[in-house]
Design an enzyme around this catalytic site. Structure first.
Site, mmCIF file in Angstrom:
data_model
loop_
_atom_site.group_PDB
_atom_site.id
_atom_site.type_symbol
_atom_site.label_atom_id
_atom_site.label_comp_id
_atom_site.label_asym_id
_atom_site.label_seq_id
_atom_site.Cartn_x
_atom_site.Cartn_y
_atom_site.Cartn_z
ATOM 1 N N ASN A 2 0.867 -1.175 0.000
ATOM 2 C CA ASN A 2 0.000 0.000 0.000
ATOM 3 C C ASN A 2 0.905 1.227 0.000
ATOM 4 O O ASN A 2 1.454 1.598 1.038
ATOM 5 C CB ASN A 2 -0.888 -0.058 1.245
ATOM 6 C CG ASN A 2 -1.790 1.148 1.370
ATOM 7 O OD1 ASN A 2 -1.777 2.054 0.523
ATOM 8 N ND2 ASN A 2 -2.577 1.164 2.428
ATOM 9 N N ARG A 79 -2.518 -2.175 -3.361
ATOM 10 C CA ARG A 79 -3.718 -1.371 -3.146
ATOM 11 C C ARG A 79 -3.669 -0.159 -4.075
ATOM 12 O O ARG A 79 -2.679 0.568 -4.091
ATOM 13 C CB ARG A 79 -3.774 -0.900 -1.700
ATOM 14 C CG ARG A 79 -4.932 0.037 -1.465
ATOM 15 C CD ARG A 79 -5.014 0.439 0.003
ATOM 16 N NE ARG A 79 -6.175 1.276 0.198
ATOM 17 C CZ ARG A 79 -6.132 2.453 0.812
ATOM 18 N NH1 ARG A 79 -4.999 2.926 1.280
ATOM 19 N NH2 ARG A 79 -7.234 3.162 0.962
ATOM 20 N N HIS A 168 -12.641 2.712 0.406
ATOM 21 C CA HIS A 168 -12.616 1.690 1.462
ATOM 22 C C HIS A 168 -13.275 0.390 0.992
ATOM 23 O O HIS A 168 -13.724 -0.411 1.809
ATOM 24 C CB HIS A 168 -13.407 2.149 2.717
ATOM 25 C CG HIS A 168 -12.691 3.109 3.600
ATOM 26 N ND1 HIS A 168 -13.381 4.019 4.373
ATOM 27 C CD2 HIS A 168 -11.389 3.321 3.844
ATOM 28 C CE1 HIS A 168 -12.533 4.743 5.063
ATOM 29 N NE2 HIS A 168 -11.291 4.336 4.758
ATOM 30 N N ARG A 232 -10.693 15.008 8.149
ATOM 31 C CA ARG A 232 -11.525 15.401 6.996
ATOM 32 C C ARG A 232 -12.901 15.837 7.471
ATOM 33 O O ARG A 232 -13.462 15.244 8.401
ATOM 34 C CB ARG A 232 -11.698 14.231 6.024
ATOM 35 C CG ARG A 232 -10.431 13.848 5.313
ATOM 36 C CD ARG A 232 -10.720 12.780 4.248
ATOM 37 N NE ARG A 232 -9.508 12.058 3.957
ATOM 38 C CZ ARG A 232 -9.400 10.734 3.917
ATOM 39 N NH1 ARG A 232 -10.450 9.972 4.127
ATOM 40 N NH2 ARG A 232 -8.256 10.177 3.654
ATOM 41 N N GLU A 379 -7.836 -5.664 5.417
ATOM 42 C CA GLU A 379 -7.701 -5.359 3.995
ATOM 43 C C GLU A 379 -6.522 -6.096 3.372
ATOM 44 O O GLU A 379 -6.580 -6.552 2.232
ATOM 45 C CB GLU A 379 -7.543 -3.850 3.804
ATOM 46 C CG GLU A 379 -8.789 -3.090 4.224
ATOM 47 C CD GLU A 379 -8.568 -1.606 4.411
ATOM 48 O OE1 GLU A 379 -8.699 -0.876 3.433
ATOM 49 O OE2 GLU A 379 -8.258 -1.184 5.547
#
Ligand code: ADP
Length: 393
Positions: A2, A79, A168, A232, A379
């Site tokens: 990732n 990813r 996601h 965020r 993940e």
């Protein structure tokens, strides 16, 4: 693997057991302070990386990884944040796929170029292994048009690709699959199961999953839309940009940066984006921390309830991510706000993070109504599984 713009996370994963024989975090890549932290059965060590470009640092980090005592490698799963409307599932990487990942950087300028740099470096060092791209957006490609279209000028959609993609996806796919499996063993049919999965970590999003397919989600063109997150903002009226810009003279680009990096729990609390610290501060009377958690929980509950429209009801709310898995207070607040949907907290099971009694991770009282479950995400394991599956085929 990732790969971000200045950091990279990497693990060597057994796709059957999920066991990690190595995990590695590379930080400050491309700067003189570039460093890699490697964890294996032999322990943890930190290796400084020679100064150089981002690409050179990545290649050196991969060489360090390969020097560890590893089981034989089958492939490399990457990813990739934005797969646009093009990628509906994971794919084997070839030059054409890599070129498309770079083209999609128009939609994800912060992420796709870094993801592509990771793929290029890994192909240079591990060229004899197959490489697979796993897209954060792919799971949401099953959303119907009514869920993914914005009501904006059509030209924006047709020419610039302005629509909701959702993010996601790897986590939502893993967790909804796992929840369906756990509930199937309690007699619920996966084909008709109505789940809302709330991934609450530093980034937060919730997805409506109907019979294993994503039918709506809270993130949009980018990971900025929807829930309140660590730094965020989630949803805001876009006219905010016009107002603030007219007062400060900052351009839209800079203001969007602030909505991504200087907003959310951090801004509301004036303290931190860390929910552990916020919970402790709120308990000792810090008004900003209490407000931040209240806005966070309220917005999350509102979106969860909204997503039940896409499902025509709710069988289970599934909580995951660092906050979803560990913050009992946040979960409790969420369930309290969703009581009218029939969710009734089991306080002891919630305090225990769903690990105590019920094998499905249930944190609501047993009854005819919907359930809430805590299901840890993984993940990296899903990326490993997709990789092995594509390599085998
Ligand atoms: P990322 O989205 O970067 O993968 P995580 O899923 O690890 O992040 O989530 C990070 C968030 O989880 C942080 O807000 C952190 O405070 C919160 N968190 C982690 N552990 C706990 C805990 N034991 N109690 C409360 N919050 C926690």
């Amino acid at each position: 693997m990732n790969c971000g713009s200045s950091s990279v996370k990497l693990a060597v994963v057994d796709p059957v057991t999920g066991e990690r024989s190595l995990s590695c975090l590379g930080e400050r890549l491309g700067s003189p302070e570039a460093v890699a932290h490697l964890t294996t059965a032999a322990g943890r060590r930190t290796v400084p990386l020679a100064a150089g470009s981002h690409r050179e640092a990545l290649e050196q980090l991969l060489a360090e990884v390969l020097a560890a005592d590893l089981p034989p490698l089958t492939g490399v799963g990457h990813r990739v944040v934005q797969g646009g409307s093009r990628f509906r599932a994971s794919v084997r990487v070839d030059d054409a796929v890599l070129a498309e990942v770079l083209e999609l950087a128009a939609l994800a300028p912060l992420h796709n170029p870094a993801n592509a740099a990771g793929i290029e470096a890994a192909r240079a060092v591990l060229g004899d292994l197959p490489h697979v791209a796993v897209f954060d957006t792919a799971f949401h490609q099953t959303m119907p048009e009514r869920a993914y279209r914005y009501a904006v000028p059509t030209r924006w959609y047709e020419e610039f690709g302005v629509r909701r993609y959702g993010m996601h996806g790897t986590s939502h796919r893993f967790v909804s699959g796992r929840a369906a499996e756990l509930l199937a063993s309690q007699g619920r049919d996966p084909a008709t199961l109505r789940l809302v999965v709330a991934h609450l970590g530093n980034g937060c999003s919730a997805t409506a999953v109907l019979g294993g397919r994503s039918v709506d989600t809270t993130m949009g063109l980018t990971p900025l839309e929807g829930l309140v997150m660590g730094t965020r903002s989630g949803d805001v009226d876009p006219a905010v940009l016009d107002l603030v810009s007219s007062r400060t003279g900052e351009d839209v680009h800079e203001l969007v940066r602030q909505l991504n990096s200087a907003s959310g729990l951090q801004a509301l609390s004036g303290l931190t984006n860390d929910v552990r610290e916020l919970s402790a501060a709120a308990e000792s009377g810090h008004a900003g921390a209490a407000l931040a958690l209240d806005v966070f929980t309220y917005r999350a509950a509102k979106h969860v309830a909204g997503l039940t429209v896409a499902l025509g009801g709710l069988d289970a709310l599934v909580l995951t991510g660092g906050i979803g898995e560990n913050a009992a207070g946040v979960r409790s607040g969420l369930l309290t706000r969703l009581r009218h949907l029939g969710l009734e907290e089991d306080a002891a099971a919630n305090a225990d993070h769903g690990r105590g009694g019920d094998p499905a991770g249930r944190i609501t009282v047993a009854g005819d109504g919907p359930l809430a479950l805590v299901v840890p995400t993984d993940e990296e394991l899903l990326i490993a599984r997709d990789t092995v599956e594509l390599v085998a085929s």
